[in-house]
Design a protein around this motif. Structure first.
Motif, mmCIF file in Angstrom:
data_model
loop_
_atom_site.group_PDB
_atom_site.id
_atom_site.type_symbol
_atom_site.label_atom_id
_atom_site.label_comp_id
_atom_site.label_asym_id
_atom_site.label_seq_id
_atom_site.Cartn_x
_atom_site.Cartn_y
_atom_site.Cartn_z
ATOM 1 N N TRP A 1 0.859 -1.184 0.000
ATOM 2 C CA TRP A 1 0.000 0.000 0.000
ATOM 3 C C TRP A 1 0.891 1.228 0.000
ATOM 4 O O TRP A 1 1.982 1.230 0.568
ATOM 5 C CB TRP A 1 -0.873 -0.004 1.259
ATOM 6 C CG TRP A 1 -1.762 1.208 1.386
ATOM 7 C CD1 TRP A 1 -3.015 1.370 0.879
ATOM 8 C CD2 TRP A 1 -1.438 2.430 2.062
ATOM 9 N NE1 TRP A 1 -3.502 2.619 1.202
ATOM 10 C CE2 TRP A 1 -2.546 3.297 1.920
ATOM 11 C CE3 TRP A 1 -0.323 2.879 2.773
ATOM 12 C CZ2 TRP A 1 -2.583 4.572 2.468
ATOM 13 C CZ3 TRP A 1 -0.332 4.161 3.307
ATOM 14 C CH2 TRP A 1 -1.452 4.987 3.154
ATOM 15 N N ARG B 1 3.593 1.666 -4.187
ATOM 16 C CA ARG B 1 3.251 0.240 -4.066
ATOM 17 C C ARG B 1 3.638 -0.563 -5.306
ATOM 18 O O ARG B 1 3.952 -1.743 -5.205
ATOM 19 C CB ARG B 1 1.762 0.077 -3.781
ATOM 20 C CG ARG B 1 0.834 0.601 -4.846
ATOM 21 C CD ARG B 1 -0.622 0.485 -4.410
ATOM 22 N NE ARG B 1 -1.544 1.006 -5.395
ATOM 23 C CZ ARG B 1 -1.906 2.281 -5.493
ATOM 24 N NH1 ARG B 1 -1.398 3.160 -4.639
ATOM 25 N NH2 ARG B 1 -2.741 2.683 -6.426
ATOM 26 N N ARG C 1 -6.972 -0.706 4.926
ATOM 27 C CA ARG C 1 -6.243 -0.246 3.740
ATOM 28 C C ARG C 1 -5.860 -1.430 2.857
ATOM 29 O O ARG C 1 -5.940 -1.351 1.620
ATOM 30 C CB ARG C 1 -4.990 0.534 4.152
ATOM 31 C CG ARG C 1 -5.283 1.858 4.832
ATOM 32 C CD ARG C 1 -4.109 2.816 4.738
ATOM 33 N NE ARG C 1 -2.922 2.344 5.430
ATOM 34 C CZ ARG C 1 -2.647 2.608 6.702
ATOM 35 N NH1 ARG C 1 -3.498 3.327 7.426
ATOM 36 N NH2 ARG C 1 -1.530 2.165 7.259
ATOM 37 N N ALA C 2 -5.440 -2.537 3.487
ATOM 38 C CA ALA C 2 -5.070 -3.721 2.713
ATOM 39 C C ALA C 2 -6.282 -4.316 1.998
ATOM 40 O O ALA C 2 -6.179 -4.772 0.854
ATOM 41 C CB ALA C 2 -4.432 -4.763 3.627
ATOM 42 N N MET D 1 -6.952 -2.245 -1.004
ATOM 43 C CA MET D 1 -5.963 -2.491 -2.051
ATOM 44 C C MET D 1 -6.201 -3.840 -2.719
ATOM 45 O O MET D 1 -6.108 -3.961 -3.946
ATOM 46 C CB MET D 1 -4.550 -2.434 -1.453
ATOM 47 C CG MET D 1 -3.448 -2.369 -2.487
ATOM 48 S SD MET D 1 -3.651 -0.988 -3.636
ATOM 49 C CE MET D 1 -3.798 0.390 -2.503
#
Length: 335
Positions: free
Chosen positions: A219, A223, A266-267, A270
């Protein structure tokens, strides 16, 4: 047919991406490395472990049932021989409220023919016949104690090796989840997964063994350069800390162990942006017993752990990411 080796992180291009129907996902799995408590900082030993986690394991199972999620318990040798574990897991398995899998810790799993070393703690480093014999013993123990045939495997310490595919297919295992993309264990004698994909893929040409990698993503603004830059960040911690603070680059695995809920969210974003059809979460059952790992030291940490999952489940629902079973996954990729 001789399987394709899985030793070098640059070999993933030889594997075929598993195709899911357009109407399949996204979905998620919770995998639990269901293992004994032991001192992770101490040398490996055949008998230096405890089994005191079961009241907490029962609580976690009840929590998952309330959330309508069926976790996958990847059981190793000491757990497979525990009456308390069977009392908790067997009813859940029979009711379809949990699934069972295999985790091989070779240093506590007979036959004991190898020296107990860090190198040999990766099952994939063992001679092929010994790795297969340990696996056969563990599968038999799980079937006998828990009354279910496991079809999914994770090598302890993510120690997949060049003979593991043959050992798994010989024992009717159809899914592996040992590979942890963007992580490198070669400094300890283990595999290098830095260049492996997070998307499920086939481990052999005849599509008899499916890989479900543990989900980990890069992220940040850099990235796309993660595979090149993150090894530098690990070598130079000040550089890594600066990139993280400046939102340039972070490596985030989907686990409550050492990862905050904000980071996990956030992961998730993504992974969905990358159109992963399946998110694979993981943690160690020993973490459920406060003080057994560095991740949960006390009761307050344990309550925070459950709060982490509540927040993640709520966010997954918001993003229309739903739980699924192993049979749903295999049906989808073979459809």
């Amino acid at each position: 047919m001789k399987s394709t080796p899985v030793r070098n992180g640059n070999q993933h291009h030889r594997f075929e991406k598993a195709c899911f129907p357009k109407d399949f996902g996204p979905h998620f799995l919770i995998t639990v490395d269901t293992e004994e408590e032991f001192d992770w900082a101490a040398p490996f030993a055949r008998d230096a472990y405890r089994l005191e986690q079961f009241p907490q394991l029962a609580r976690f199972q009840e929590f998952c049932e309330y959330e309508n999620v069926a976790p996958i318990y990847l059981v190793d040798w000491p757990i497979s021989h525990s009456d308390e574990a069977a009392e908790i897991l067997s009813p859940a398995l029979q009711a379809g409220r949990a699934e069972i899998g295999i985790q091989l810790h070779p240093w506590v799993n007979p036959p004991f023919e190898e020296a107990v070393t860090r190198y040999n703690s990766f099952a994939g480093n063992l001679p092929a016949a010994l790795e297969q014999a340990k696996l056969e013993n563990l599968i038999e123990a799980i079937e006998t104690k828990l009354g279910a045939k496991p079809i999914i495997y994770r090598a302890g310490r993510y120690g997949f090796g060049e003979n593991t595919i043959d050992a798994l297919t010989a024992n009717g295992v159809t899914i592996d989840t040992s590979i942890r993309p963007h992580f490198d264990y070669s400094h300890d004698g283990g595999p290098d997964y830095r260049n492996y994909p997070s998307h499920p893929f086939w481990l052999n040409e005849d599509h008899s063994l499916l890989e479900l990698p543990l989900t980990s993503v890069f992220w940040g603004m850099l990235r796309k350069q993660g595979p090149v830059l993150h090894p530098l960040a690990e070598r130079f911690p000040l550089l890594g800390g600066a990139m993280s603070r400046l939102a340039l680059l972070e490596r985030i695995p989907l686990t409550p162990e050492g990862i905050t809920a904000d980071e996990a969210i956030r992961a998730i974003d993504m992974a969905l942006d990358e159109e992963l059809p399946l998110l694979v979460f993981a943690f160690h059952s020993s973490s459920l017993l406060p003080g057994s790992t560095s991740y949960i030291s006390n009761e307050r940490d344990l309550e925070h752990f459950y709060g982490w999952w509540r927040r993640i489940f709520a966010y997954l629902e918001q993003r229309n990411v739903t739980p699924c079973s192993l049979s749903e996954i295999t049906d989808a990729v073979l459809r």
